[in-house]
Design a protein around this motif. Structure first.
Motif, PDB file in Angstrom:
ATOM      1  N   LEU A  94      73.141  57.173  75.876  1.00 25.57           N
ATOM      2  CA  LEU A  94      72.522  57.494  77.379  1.00 25.57           C
ATOM      3  C   LEU A  94      72.731  56.361  78.111  1.00 25.57           C
ATOM      4  N   GLY A  95      71.445  55.288  77.163  1.00 22.42           N
ATOM      5  CA  GLY A  95      71.015  54.289  77.880  1.00 22.42           C
ATOM      6  C   GLY A  95      69.719  53.520  77.901  1.00 22.42           C
ATOM      7  N   GLU A  96      69.675  52.678  77.452  1.00 21.87           N
ATOM      8  CA  GLU A  96      68.945  52.295  76.452  1.00 21.87           C
ATOM      9  C   GLU A  96      67.779  51.410  77.555  1.00 21.87           C
ATOM     10  N   GLU A  97      68.084  50.703  78.574  1.00 23.27           N
ATOM     11  CA  GLU A  97      67.298  50.426  79.514  1.00 23.27           C
ATOM     12  C   GLU A  97      66.167  51.444  80.210  1.00 23.27           C
ATOM     13  N   PRO A  98      66.490  52.308  80.556  1.00 31.43           N
ATOM     14  CA  PRO A  98      65.767  53.578  80.884  1.00 31.43           C
ATOM     15  C   PRO A  98      64.569  54.206  79.567  1.00 31.43           C
ATOM     16  N   LEU A  99      65.178  53.783  78.485  1.00 30.37           N
ATOM     17  CA  LEU A  99      64.256  53.565  77.312  1.00 30.37           C
ATOM     18  C   LEU A  99      63.300  52.943  77.110  1.00 30.37           C
ATOM     19  N   LEU A 100      63.589  52.279  77.365  1.00 32.23           N
ATOM     20  CA  LEU A 100      62.199  51.120  77.205  1.00 32.23           C
ATOM     21  C   LEU A 100      61.709  50.865  78.399  1.00 32.23           C
ATOM     22  N   ILE A 101      61.917  51.302  79.304  1.00 30.51           N
ATOM     23  CA  ILE A 101      60.764  51.791  80.961  1.00 30.51           C
ATOM     24  C   ILE A 101      60.464  52.810  79.992  1.00 30.51           C
ATOM     25  N   THR A 102      60.275  53.813  79.896  1.00 33.78           N
ATOM     26  CA  THR A 102      59.979  55.171  79.670  1.00 33.78           C
ATOM     27  C   THR A 102      58.349  54.111  78.442  1.00 33.78           C
ATOM     28  N   MET A 103      59.146  53.381  77.728  1.00 33.85           N
ATOM     29  CA  MET A 103      58.078  53.328  75.884  1.00 33.85           C
ATOM     30  C   MET A 103      57.281  52.830  77.366  1.00 33.85           C
ATOM     31  N   MET A 104      57.550  51.608  78.354  1.00 36.39           N
ATOM     32  CA  MET A 104      56.655  50.642  78.419  1.00 36.39           C
ATOM     33  C   MET A 104      55.349  51.604  79.140  1.00 36.39           C
ATOM     34  N   GLY A 105      56.320  53.169  79.270  1.00 34.15           N
ATOM     35  CA  GLY A 105      54.656  53.580  80.888  1.00 34.15           C
ATOM     36  C   GLY A 105      53.946  54.254  79.717  1.00 34.15           C
ATOM     37  N   PHE A 106      54.762  55.003  78.639  1.00 38.38           N
ATOM     38  CA  PHE A 106      54.409  55.282  77.307  1.00 38.38           C
ATOM     39  C   PHE A 106      53.251  54.154  77.052  1.00 38.38           C
TER      40      PHE A 106
END
Length: 594
Positions: free
Chosen positions: A211-223
């Motif tokens: 679906l989208g790798e960049e949103p995943l990376l950003i979310t994991m940084m926040g988490f």
């Protein structure tokens, strides 16, 4: 309800089970859908030729992604790459966020009703689905009040940055898997069922990759910031979480890798792959955090444009009332472990989004931002740092939900006082959120596709070679992608709108094909309207370019500075254009040796 982060051993009272689905839940979801349909009302009422005005050329590009994906699926072709664009080199679709996670399951709809319908479904469903997913997580694990969860979910789905990306980027709108990834990460750490949760986590992450790798990376940084805050705050509980986390996360990693390893290899090492996509310094101005987005009730287009890249990259724009409110809620809810972790993650990601240097209202302070430590690392070097502010959205949603839940649970039992206190609180929340509530996105009717493409006339002029648009298809003019779709993807085109390498050796990413002499010349003519004094060298360049593109025909449709473009090509070819079914064309098969 027990805390989301509370270890299972600490639970003294059994948590009451809430029904998996209720009428109240259905009502909340219907409200989210209604708002999403209002936002995209102009598109849904004109699915034949509606076009999101502020998407620039992105709607053309995304419709092409959906159309080519559906074509590949139903013709049993490899969907990861295509030569229909940028012929003959082709395009690496896995490296272009083609969103296979939606494009493949929606391929029947694309084939039956066209890619514009798929585009509308992806955007509308993305906003409503993201809000619903966060509502579900909040209502089942964080708060008791369904209304509190609905407020938090609504913000997560319809925050200003979500609406901004909703103009053109379904991969940053359809974030409905990310809440469940976050939830499963927490469940894995709690150790209740680390194996089962690890398997589900791996499946969810794999799907999000499509679906989208960049949103995943950003979310994991926040988490990561969220989790680190919890470890520092509750070290004893955190120690107990190490073993189940290793088991669950390790299993999730294995499953994710097994389901994505070949597509990821194709993305980073396959045909037309690239190493990094440099955007330059694109951190948020601090003013972007407090101003109102363009597509919001209190929006000021000029003020928003002053501190953003474009209409689709208004990545912060929380508005000053919400910023003040978040400060107040952070102080008030500091003792709540979930609220504290969310607040620190919100602050950290907002700070990171400021980029390599802190800028205040266009004034460069000279102070380095923390992003400077990450900017050159692999993967991070391709990320637009201003988008890191989007990781603040779920944190704000959590704080709104927890605060509302506490107010509703703590008011006096007297009915009149309870009624007054709750409505007073809802009035405050409304005063903060209504100014940033979304407005319908601007939609216009795109120009009709020339009959040359819709009636099949192109078949007389295109054989085994490509069609060359005048000027060449590019990120600035991707209409040829729509012409190709209307012709049932019957011919490839030269150049196009995509991300690919800068050259055979230079693996830095760029938007569009590497500039060839003829493409550069025609783009300049379109921009200036001036007909150049054509030289023999430029004629020789054109012949070389036509051979490279395996060109069968050059086509000029109505466009800005059309007469200047037609005159330029006629001078280059020493041949007048032929008008056929709404376009001017030059049959060049003999010139390129076909």
């Amino acid at each position: 309800m027990t805390s989301l982060l509370e270890a299972p051993e600490a639970v003294q009272v059994a948590e009451p089970k809430r029904p998996r689905w209720t009428r109240g839940d259905a009502l909340v979801v219907l409200c989210y859908l209604a708002v999403a349909f209002v936002v995209y009302g102009g598109l849904w009422t004109n699915l034949n030729s509606g076009y999101l005005y502020n998407s620039a050329q992105d709607q053309n590009m995304w419709e092409w992604f959906f159309a080519v994906t559906a074509h590949s699926v139903w013709h049993l072709e490899n969907p990861l790459g295509s030569t229909l664009q940028n012929f003959p080199a082709g395009v690496n679709l896995m490296a272009n966020t083609a969103m296979f996670g939606l494009g493949i399951p929606l391929s029947p709809i694309t084939l039956l009703f066209g890619p514009t319908v798929t585009w509308a479904i992806a955007l509308t469903g993305g906003l409503a689905g993201t809000a619903t997913a966060w509502y579900w997580v909040f209502s089942r694990t964080v708060v008791r009040s369904r209304l509190a969860a609905a407020i938090g979910g609504a913000f997560c789905g319809f925050a200003p940055a979500m609406i901004s990306h909703g103009n053109a980027h379904p991969n940053f709108v359809g974030l409905f898997v990310l809440p469940f990834i976050v939830l499963k990460l927490v469940r894995v750490a709690q150790g209740r069922r680390p194996v089962r949760d690890g398997v589900i986590l791996g499946l969810l992450i794999a799907y999000q990759v499509y679906l989208g790798e960049e949103p995943l990376l950003i979310t994991m940084m926040g988490f990561a910031v969220f989790a680190l805050t919890f470890v520092v705050s509750r070290p004893r509980e955190a120690v107990k979480m190490i073993r189940p986390t290793v088991i669950g996360a390790g299993l999730a990693a294995v499953i994710t890798l097994a389901l994505t390893i070949y597509p990821l290899w194709w993305q980073f090492f396959g045909p037309q792959s690239y190493r990094t996509l440099e955007h330059g310094a694109v951190g948020n101005d601090t003013a972007a955090l407090t101003r109102f987005a363009t597509e919001s009730i209190a929006g000021n287009p000029a003020a928003a444009a002053d501190v953003s890249m474009n209409r689709t990259e208004e990545n912060a724009f929380f508005g000053w009332p919400l910023i003040v409110f978040m400060v107040v809620l952070t102080v008030w809810l500091w003792r709540d472990i979930v609220a504290r972790c969310a607040a620190i993650a919100m602050l950290a990601l907002a700070w990171l989004s400021l980029g390599v240097q802190i800028t205040v209202a266009h004034h460069e302070t000279g102070l380095p931002g923390p992003w400077k430590l990450l900017a050159k690392l692999p993967l991070f070097d391709s990320l637009l740092e201003s988008r890191l502010a989007m990781a603040c959205i779920p944190a704000v949603g959590v704080l709104l939900a927890i605060a509302t839940d506490k107010v509703f649970a703590s008011v006096p039992p007297v009915r009149q006082q309870q009624f007054s206190a709750r409505w007073l609180w809802l009035g405050v929340v409304a005063a903060v959120l209504v100014p940033i509530a979304p407005t319908p996105l601007d939609t216009f009717t795109r120009p009709a596709t020339p009959a040359f493409f819709t009636d099949g006339t192109w078949r007389r002029f295109v054989g085994s070679g490509s069609l060359v648009a005048v000027p060449l298809s590019s990120p600035g003019d991707a209409r040829a992608l729509t012409w190709q779709i209307k012709a049932d993807l019957g011919f490839p085109i030269a150049d196009g709108y995509f991300v690919g390498p800068s050259g055979p050796v230079d693996k830095r990413g760029r938007y569009g094909a590497p500039d060839r002499p003829t493409a550069s010349l025609l783009n300049k003519v379109r921009e200036t309207g001036d007909v150049p004094d054509v030289t023999d060298r430029q004629r020789a360049d054109l012949l070389a370019d036509l051979k490279y593109w395996h060109a069968d025909v050059m086509v000029l449709a109505p466009v800005t500075n059309q007469q200047a473009l037609q005159s330029t090509v006629e001078l280059l070819l020493r041949t007048p254009a032929t008008y056929v079914d709404g376009v001017w064309l030059w049959d060049v098969r003999s010139l390129r040796g076909a």
